[in-house]
Motif scaffolding. Structure first.
Motif, PDB file in Angstrom:
ATOM      1  N   ILE A  30       0.838  -1.202   0.000  1.00  0.00           N
ATOM      2  CA  ILE A  30       0.000   0.000   0.000  1.00  0.00           C
ATOM      3  C   ILE A  30       0.870   1.248   0.000  1.00  0.00           C
ATOM      4  CG2 ILE A  30      -1.675   1.328   1.364  1.00  0.00           C
ATOM      5  CD1 ILE A  30      -2.896  -1.376   2.196  1.00  0.00           C
ATOM      6  N   THR A  31       1.981   1.210   0.694  1.00  0.00           N
ATOM      7  CA  THR A  31       2.912   2.341   0.705  1.00  0.00           C
ATOM      8  C   THR A  31       3.446   2.593  -0.696  1.00  0.00           C
ATOM      9  OG1 THR A  31       3.535   1.961   3.001  1.00  0.00           O
ATOM     10  CG2 THR A  31       5.104   3.175   1.649  1.00  0.00           C
ATOM     11  N   LEU A  32       3.791   1.534  -1.406  1.00  0.00           N
ATOM     12  CA  LEU A  32       4.278   1.680  -2.781  1.00  0.00           C
ATOM     13  C   LEU A  32       3.209   2.285  -3.679  1.00  0.00           C
ATOM     14  CD1 LEU A  32       6.553   1.167  -4.813  1.00  0.00           C
ATOM     15  CD2 LEU A  32       5.594  -1.111  -5.156  1.00  0.00           C
ATOM     16  N   VAL A  37       0.655   7.018  -6.460  1.00  0.00           N
ATOM     17  CA  VAL A  37      -0.476   7.944  -6.601  1.00  0.00           C
ATOM     18  C   VAL A  37      -0.015   9.384  -6.383  1.00  0.00           C
ATOM     19  CG1 VAL A  37      -2.682   8.643  -5.560  1.00  0.00           C
ATOM     20  CG2 VAL A  37      -2.253   6.248  -6.049  1.00  0.00           C
ATOM     21  N   ILE A  38       0.846   9.592  -5.409  1.00  0.00           N
ATOM     22  CA  ILE A  38       1.376  10.941  -5.165  1.00  0.00           C
ATOM     23  C   ILE A  38       2.142  11.420  -6.390  1.00  0.00           C
ATOM     24  CG2 ILE A  38       3.041  12.282  -3.809  1.00  0.00           C
ATOM     25  CD1 ILE A  38       2.276  10.485  -1.401  1.00  0.00           C
ATOM     26  N   ALA A  39       2.984  10.556  -6.942  1.00  0.00           N
ATOM     27  CA  ALA A  39       3.769  10.943  -8.123  1.00  0.00           C
ATOM     28  C   ALA A  39       2.860  11.231  -9.318  1.00  0.00           C
ATOM     29  CB  ALA A  39       4.768   9.845  -8.466  1.00  0.00           C
ATOM     30  N   GLY A  70      -2.923  10.255  -1.453  1.00  0.00           N
ATOM     31  CA  GLY A  70      -1.691   9.474  -1.374  1.00  0.00           C
ATOM     32  C   GLY A  70      -0.905   9.776  -0.109  1.00  0.00           C
ATOM     33  N   ILE A  71      -0.858  11.050   0.267  1.00  0.00           N
ATOM     34  CA  ILE A  71      -0.141  11.442   1.484  1.00  0.00           C
ATOM     35  C   ILE A  71      -0.819  10.843   2.723  1.00  0.00           C
ATOM     36  CG2 ILE A  71       0.409  13.405   2.983  1.00  0.00           C
ATOM     37  CD1 ILE A  71       0.897  15.016   0.382  1.00  0.00           C
ATOM     38  N   VAL A  72      -2.135  10.915   2.763  1.00  0.00           N
ATOM     39  CA  VAL A  72      -2.868  10.360   3.906  1.00  0.00           C
ATOM     40  C   VAL A  72      -2.652   8.851   3.989  1.00  0.00           C
ATOM     41  CG1 VAL A  72      -5.183   9.901   4.818  1.00  0.00           C
ATOM     42  CG2 VAL A  72      -4.597  12.182   3.997  1.00  0.00           C
ATOM     43  N   SER A  73      -2.772   8.163   2.874  1.00  0.00           N
ATOM     44  CA  SER A  73      -2.580   6.717   2.847  1.00  0.00           C
ATOM     45  C   SER A  73      -1.152   6.342   3.236  1.00  0.00           C
ATOM     46  CB  SER A  73      -2.908   6.185   1.458  1.00  0.00           C
ATOM     47  OG  SER A  73      -2.676   4.810   1.384  1.00  0.00           O
ATOM     48  N   LEU A  74      -0.197   7.095   2.741  1.00  0.00           N
ATOM     49  CA  LEU A  74       1.208   6.841   3.058  1.00  0.00           C
ATOM     50  C   LEU A  74       1.465   6.995   4.552  1.00  0.00           C
ATOM     51  CD1 LEU A  74       4.060   6.268   1.937  1.00  0.00           C
ATOM     52  CD2 LEU A  74       4.336   8.733   1.701  1.00  0.00           C
ATOM     53  N   SER A  76      -0.706   6.873   7.052  1.00  0.00           N
ATOM     54  CA  SER A  76      -1.442   5.864   7.808  1.00  0.00           C
ATOM     55  C   SER A  76      -0.733   4.510   7.759  1.00  0.00           C
ATOM     56  CB  SER A  76      -2.854   5.728   7.244  1.00  0.00           C
ATOM     57  OG  SER A  76      -3.525   4.654   7.842  1.00  0.00           O
ATOM     58  N   ASN A  77      -0.288   4.121   6.592  1.00  0.00           N
ATOM     59  CA  ASN A  77       0.377   2.830   6.461  1.00  0.00           C
ATOM     60  C   ASN A  77       1.769   2.824   7.061  1.00  0.00           C
ATOM     61  OD1 ASN A  77      -1.275   0.744   5.055  1.00  0.00           O
ATOM     62  ND2 ASN A  77      -1.669   2.537   3.803  1.00  0.00           N
ATOM     63  N   ALA A  78       2.452   3.959   7.046  1.00  0.00           N
ATOM     64  CA  ALA A  78       3.759   4.035   7.701  1.00  0.00           C
ATOM     65  C   ALA A  78       3.599   3.816   9.198  1.00  0.00           C
ATOM     66  CB  ALA A  78       4.415   5.377   7.419  1.00  0.00           C
ATOM     67  N   SER A  79       2.560   4.404   9.767  1.00  0.00           N
ATOM     68  CA  SER A  79       2.290   4.230  11.191  1.00  0.00           C
ATOM     69  C   SER A  79       1.924   2.783  11.503  1.00  0.00           C
ATOM     70  CB  SER A  79       1.150   5.163  11.610  1.00  0.00           C
ATOM     71  OG  SER A  79       0.771   4.930  12.931  1.00  0.00           O
ATOM     72  N   THR A  80       1.068   2.197  10.688  1.00  0.00           N
ATOM     73  CA  THR A  80       0.671   0.804  10.892  1.00  0.00           C
ATOM     74  C   THR A  80       1.869  -0.127  10.754  1.00  0.00           C
ATOM     75  OG1 THR A  80      -1.538   1.279  10.052  1.00  0.00           O
ATOM     76  CG2 THR A  80      -0.872  -1.027  10.080  1.00  0.00           C
TER      77      THR A  80
END
Length: 114
Positions: A30-32, A37-39, A70-74, A76-80
């Motif tokens: 998901i981070t990838l 998506v951000i790019a 993308g920033i929000v997902s990134l 959230s998943n970094a924290s998880t």
């Protein structure tokens, strides 16, 4: 404490470690995707700002939404992922401790008569 208890607990910890490893792998994927998506959103925003698509407000709003999503997902998943890795480390330490408590016998220590 029965001799089976540490072994059963180790088995449960092993199963938990497998679940955590799957969660960590899912977070990495998901981070990838989030970074992609951000790019893509940033690229679309650049194309829109340069006017290569004309004056397209939908593309501008879509690019902003993609970047923010993308920033929000990134995040959230970094924290998880961080929490999952900490849980894996704790579980591995507990497993090592339980293995250390088991009275293991060395196979082949007896002298052989030939």
């Amino acid at each position: 404490m029965d001799e089976d208890d540490p072994i059963e607990e180790i088995t449960r910890i092993e199963a938990r470690l497998e679940e955590l490893a799957e969660t960590a792998e899912r977070c990495r994927k998901i981070t990838l995707v989030s970074k992609s998506v951000i790019a893509a959103g940033a690229g679309l925003m650049l194309v829109t700002v340069l006017g290569l698509l004309g004056s397209n407000q939908v593309a501008a709003i879509g690019s902003i939404a993609a970047v923010l999503g993308g920033i929000v997902s990134l995040g959230s998943n970094a924290s998880t992922l961080r929490q999952t890795m900490a849980a894996m480390s704790d579980a591995e330490a507990l497993r090592s401790d339980l293995i250390g408590r088991i009275d293991l016998r060395v196979v082949g220590d007896e002298q052989r008569h030939a």
